[in-house]
Structure formats: C-alpha cells, structure tokens
Scaffold this motif. Sequence first.
Motif, PDB file in Angstrom:
ATOM      1  N   THR A 197       0.774  -1.143  -0.112  1.00 21.42           N
ATOM      2  CA  THR A 197      -0.087   0.019   0.125  1.00 21.42           C
ATOM      3  C   THR A 197       0.960   1.180  -0.047  1.00 21.42           C
ATOM      4  O   THR A 197       0.496   2.210  -0.477  1.00 21.42           O
ATOM      5  N   ASN A 198       2.054   1.198   0.443  1.00 20.17           N
ATOM      6  CA  ASN A 198       2.967   2.346   0.472  1.00 20.17           C
ATOM      7  C   ASN A 198       3.365   2.614  -0.871  1.00 20.17           C
ATOM      8  O   ASN A 198       3.906   3.889  -1.112  1.00 20.17           O
ATOM      9  N   SER A 199       3.788   1.606  -1.876  1.00 19.24           N
ATOM     10  CA  SER A 199       4.426   2.044  -2.825  1.00 19.24           C
ATOM     11  C   SER A 199       3.708   1.569  -4.062  1.00 19.24           C
ATOM     12  O   SER A 199       4.209   1.645  -5.150  1.00 19.24           O
ATOM     13  N   SER A 200       2.591   1.531  -3.998  1.00 21.26           N
ATOM     14  CA  SER A 200       1.684   1.437  -5.294  1.00 21.26           C
ATOM     15  C   SER A 200       0.105   1.850  -4.915  1.00 21.26           C
ATOM     16  O   SER A 200      -0.279   2.231  -3.881  1.00 21.26           O
ATOM     17  N   LYS A 201      -0.725   1.785  -6.082  1.00 27.90           N
ATOM     18  CA  LYS A 201      -1.966   2.314  -6.063  1.00 27.90           C
ATOM     19  C   LYS A 201      -2.929   0.995  -6.239  1.00 27.90           C
ATOM     20  O   LYS A 201      -2.494   0.176  -6.804  1.00 27.90           O
ATOM     21  N   GLU A 202      -4.122   1.462  -5.991  1.00 31.54           N
ATOM     22  CA  GLU A 202      -5.136   0.136  -6.233  1.00 31.54           C
ATOM     23  C   GLU A 202      -5.179  -0.278  -7.654  1.00 31.54           C
ATOM     24  O   GLU A 202      -5.069   0.661  -8.539  1.00 31.54           O
ATOM     25  N   TYR A 203      -5.332  -1.372  -7.996  1.00 25.46           N
ATOM     26  CA  TYR A 203      -5.293  -1.946  -9.481  1.00 25.46           C
ATOM     27  C   TYR A 203      -4.119  -1.935  -9.917  1.00 25.46           C
ATOM     28  O   TYR A 203      -3.889  -2.345 -11.346  1.00 25.46           O
ATOM     29  N   ASP A 204      -2.964  -1.493  -9.385  1.00 22.46           N
ATOM     30  CA  ASP A 204      -1.472  -1.480 -10.072  1.00 22.46           C
ATOM     31  C   ASP A 204      -1.306  -3.279 -10.235  1.00 22.46           C
ATOM     32  O   ASP A 204      -1.796  -3.893  -9.478  1.00 22.46           O
ATOM     33  N   ILE A 205      -0.134  -3.346 -10.791  1.00 19.23           N
ATOM     34  CA  ILE A 205       0.249  -4.727 -10.866  1.00 19.23           C
ATOM     35  C   ILE A 205       1.529  -4.690  -9.972  1.00 19.23           C
ATOM     36  O   ILE A 205       2.599  -4.305 -10.139  1.00 19.23           O
ATOM     37  N   VAL A 206       1.661  -5.921  -9.109  1.00 14.05           N
ATOM     38  CA  VAL A 206       2.719  -6.273  -8.163  1.00 14.05           C
ATOM     39  C   VAL A 206       3.336  -7.559  -8.686  1.00 14.05           C
ATOM     40  O   VAL A 206       2.625  -8.660  -9.062  1.00 14.05           O
ATOM     41  N   LEU A 207       4.741  -7.592  -8.563  1.00  9.81           N
ATOM     42  CA  LEU A 207       5.380  -8.807  -9.156  1.00  9.81           C
ATOM     43  C   LEU A 207       6.051  -9.495  -7.858  1.00  9.81           C
ATOM     44  O   LEU A 207       6.833  -8.586  -7.185  1.00  9.81           O
ATOM     45  N   ASP A 208       6.023 -10.709  -7.687  1.00  8.81           N
ATOM     46  CA  ASP A 208       6.910 -11.603  -6.814  1.00  8.81           C
ATOM     47  C   ASP A 208       7.525 -12.610  -7.780  1.00  8.81           C
ATOM     48  O   ASP A 208       6.929 -13.803  -7.978  1.00  8.81           O
ATOM     49  N   LEU A 209       8.748 -12.530  -7.732  1.00  7.08           N
ATOM     50  CA  LEU A 209       9.519 -13.619  -8.670  1.00  7.08           C
ATOM     51  C   LEU A 209       9.843 -14.875  -7.739  1.00  7.08           C
ATOM     52  O   LEU A 209      10.280 -15.650  -8.692  1.00  7.08           O
ATOM     53  N   PHE A 210       9.605 -14.584  -6.463  1.00  8.82           N
ATOM     54  CA  PHE A 210      10.100 -15.970  -5.796  1.00  8.82           C
ATOM     55  C   PHE A 210       8.682 -16.157  -4.713  1.00  8.82           C
ATOM     56  O   PHE A 210       8.921 -15.863  -3.513  1.00  8.82           O
ATOM     57  N   SER A 211       7.806 -16.511  -5.106  1.00 13.00           N
ATOM     58  CA  SER A 211       6.394 -16.362  -4.505  1.00 13.00           C
ATOM     59  C   SER A 211       5.979 -17.313  -3.352  1.00 13.00           C
ATOM     60  O   SER A 211       5.140 -16.995  -2.655  1.00 13.00           O
ATOM     61  N   GLY A 212       6.597 -18.524  -3.226  1.00 13.93           N
ATOM     62  CA  GLY A 212       6.705 -19.259  -2.356  1.00 13.93           C
ATOM     63  C   GLY A 212       5.160 -19.620  -1.860  1.00 13.93           C
ATOM     64  O   GLY A 212       4.266 -20.162  -2.585  1.00 13.93           O
ATOM     65  N   SER A 213       4.922 -19.181  -0.605  1.00 13.35           N
ATOM     66  CA  SER A 213       3.373 -19.563   0.013  1.00 13.35           C
ATOM     67  C   SER A 213       2.440 -18.622  -0.716  1.00 13.35           C
ATOM     68  O   SER A 213       1.179 -18.808  -0.339  1.00 13.35           O
ATOM     69  N   CYS A 214       2.841 -17.568  -1.430  1.00 15.92           N
ATOM     70  CA  CYS A 214       1.990 -16.736  -1.918  1.00 15.92           C
ATOM     71  C   CYS A 214       1.125 -15.625  -0.863  1.00 15.92           C
ATOM     72  O   CYS A 214       0.065 -15.276  -1.038  1.00 15.92           O
ATOM     73  N   SER A 215       2.053 -15.467   0.150  1.00 17.61           N
ATOM     74  CA  SER A 215       1.713 -14.433   1.032  1.00 17.61           C
ATOM     75  C   SER A 215       1.344 -13.116   0.322  1.00 17.61           C
ATOM     76  O   SER A 215       0.554 -12.297   0.564  1.00 17.61           O
ATOM     77  N   SER A 216       2.288 -12.936  -0.768  1.00 22.63           N
ATOM     78  CA  SER A 216       2.094 -11.457  -1.428  1.00 22.63           C
ATOM     79  C   SER A 216       0.929 -11.563  -2.370  1.00 22.63           C
ATOM     80  O   SER A 216       0.486 -10.468  -2.387  1.00 22.63           O
ATOM     81  N   ALA A 217       0.740 -12.744  -2.625  1.00 29.26           N
ATOM     82  CA  ALA A 217      -0.649 -12.530  -3.513  1.00 29.26           C
ATOM     83  C   ALA A 217      -2.043 -12.510  -2.727  1.00 29.26           C
ATOM     84  O   ALA A 217      -2.733 -11.435  -3.147  1.00 29.26           O
ATOM     85  N   ILE A 218      -2.012 -12.850  -1.544  1.00 30.93           N
ATOM     86  CA  ILE A 218      -2.956 -12.574  -0.520  1.00 30.93           C
ATOM     87  C   ILE A 218      -3.190 -11.206  -0.184  1.00 30.93           C
ATOM     88  O   ILE A 218      -4.159 -10.526  -0.101  1.00 30.93           O
ATOM     89  N   ALA A 219      -2.004 -10.713   0.064  1.00 29.86           N
ATOM     90  CA  ALA A 219      -1.732  -9.154   0.352  1.00 29.86           C
ATOM     91  C   ALA A 219      -2.125  -8.587  -0.596  1.00 29.86           C
ATOM     92  O   ALA A 219      -2.814  -7.241  -0.341  1.00 29.86           O
ATOM     93  N   CYS A 220      -1.900  -8.980  -1.951  1.00 27.73           N
ATOM     94  CA  CYS A 220      -2.514  -8.198  -2.963  1.00 27.73           C
ATOM     95  C   CYS A 220      -3.908  -8.025  -3.225  1.00 27.73           C
ATOM     96  O   CYS A 220      -4.626  -7.083  -3.380  1.00 27.73           O
TER      97      CYS A 220
END
Length: 244
Positions: free
Chosen positions: A176-199
């Motif tokens: 939320t600090n470094s992007s806006k709603e509907y922006d595209i966030v990339l995680d190239l080592f996404s593991g358990s996908c915590s970053s997907a849930i955060a998105c």
Amino acid sequence: SKNNIKIELFCGDSLEIMKQIENESIDLIVTDPPYKMTKRGKSCRQNWMHNNMKENLFDGDLPNFKQWLSLCYLLLKKDAHIYIFTNTVSLQEILNSATDSKFKLHNLITMIKDTNMPNRWYLKQTELILFFRKGKAFPINDMTSRDWFHASMPTLKNNKIHITQKPVEPLKKLITNSSKEYDIVLDLFSGSCSSAIACIETNRSFIGIEKDVENFNKAVIRVKDYIKENNIKNVELIIHENNI
C-alpha cells in the motif's frame, strides 16, 4: 473490468518467465529470494525445521542476483519501488547487484519477528528488507511509516505451508505504501503466496512465480481457499502450471 484484479500464478523458472513479461509494465516488486544461509551445522542448524517441509532453502543452485535484478529493472515502470527481503549473509551481494542494475537504495527496513533463530553472534530475531527505487524518488503513501515493524510469523498450527512463509500484514504495508489500487505487483519467488493474498486484500493485481512444484501447488490451494472462504468476487485467478 476496472474493478477486477488479476492474480496470475506461474510455476517455473523466474528468469524464463520474466522474459515473457512486457518491459516497464510492473508497478512494484516485492520478493523474498532464496538466499545463502550460514554454514551448515554452525549457526544455522537445520534441525529446527519441520520434517514435512521441503528444505529447498538449502538445495540446488541459488538464483544469480545480478541476472534477476537486471530483469527487474527492465520490467518495472520508469519510477517505481522494489522491496527485497534478505539476511546478513546475502546483504552485500544483493546491494552490489542492485547498484550494478542501476537501482538506488532508499532505506533498510527491519522486520522484528516473534520467533528467533540460534546464532553464535547475537540471537537472530529480525529480517531485513532492502528498499530500492528505479528512476526518480517519490514518497511512500503513508509517510508516518517507521523503518521497523513487528511481525507475527506464520506457524504450523496456523496452516504454515512454506519454510520461509511471510506474514501477510507487513507485505500489505509495503504494497500500500508503494503502489495504487489496481496496480500490478510482481513477486518472482512467490513461495507460499502471502504476497498474492496481500494484493487481494489491498486490491492490487499480482504476478507470482514459483519454481518448486510442490510449493506452487500448496500455494495455489491456499489462494483458492482464501478467495472462497472470504467470498471474494472481484478476482480473476489464472494458474500457469507447466512452465518448467
């Protein structure tokens, strides 16, 4: 539609899949790369790990920092942020590779965990997050944010599925600090996908890449369950299983 977000999960090699992504199409990168641990049997003992978890943290070749960081630079939009989790062993290599790839260091953020690891040189209770920018400097959205925060780490009792699984709340803060709603966030080592849930929780689209098939399959189930249990309607989930 404008009100939908797209969550795209790839199983495969980051370097190969990143080459399929359009240059300057990514708004933010948040990632936790596999990194070197200290020498076996010394300050990082393996016996604290649960047997059911694949110890792929220690197996195989680690990705070449310079290679993926230079690709990150190409994929990010002109003025954008990237957050990289690291430990002290890999800190210097990531810093050097990021600087070589033209990233500028903004800050070093400390995540204080509610767990610790045995270490002969001070007990490890923190994780470091390197905060870089591409292009011109621009402020984070919540300028009252500190450069440290406390984090409750996932546990096996609470459905932990990956050995280095990150808690969702701190990731939401970075996103939320470094992007806006509907922006595209990339995680190239996404593991358990915590970053997907955060998105999903912060209304951002997401591209995640995970090489390990077993970890990928567990993460897909986690994301699907999360969407179902929370009755989320505005997510288009796209799974790319065979990119290896």
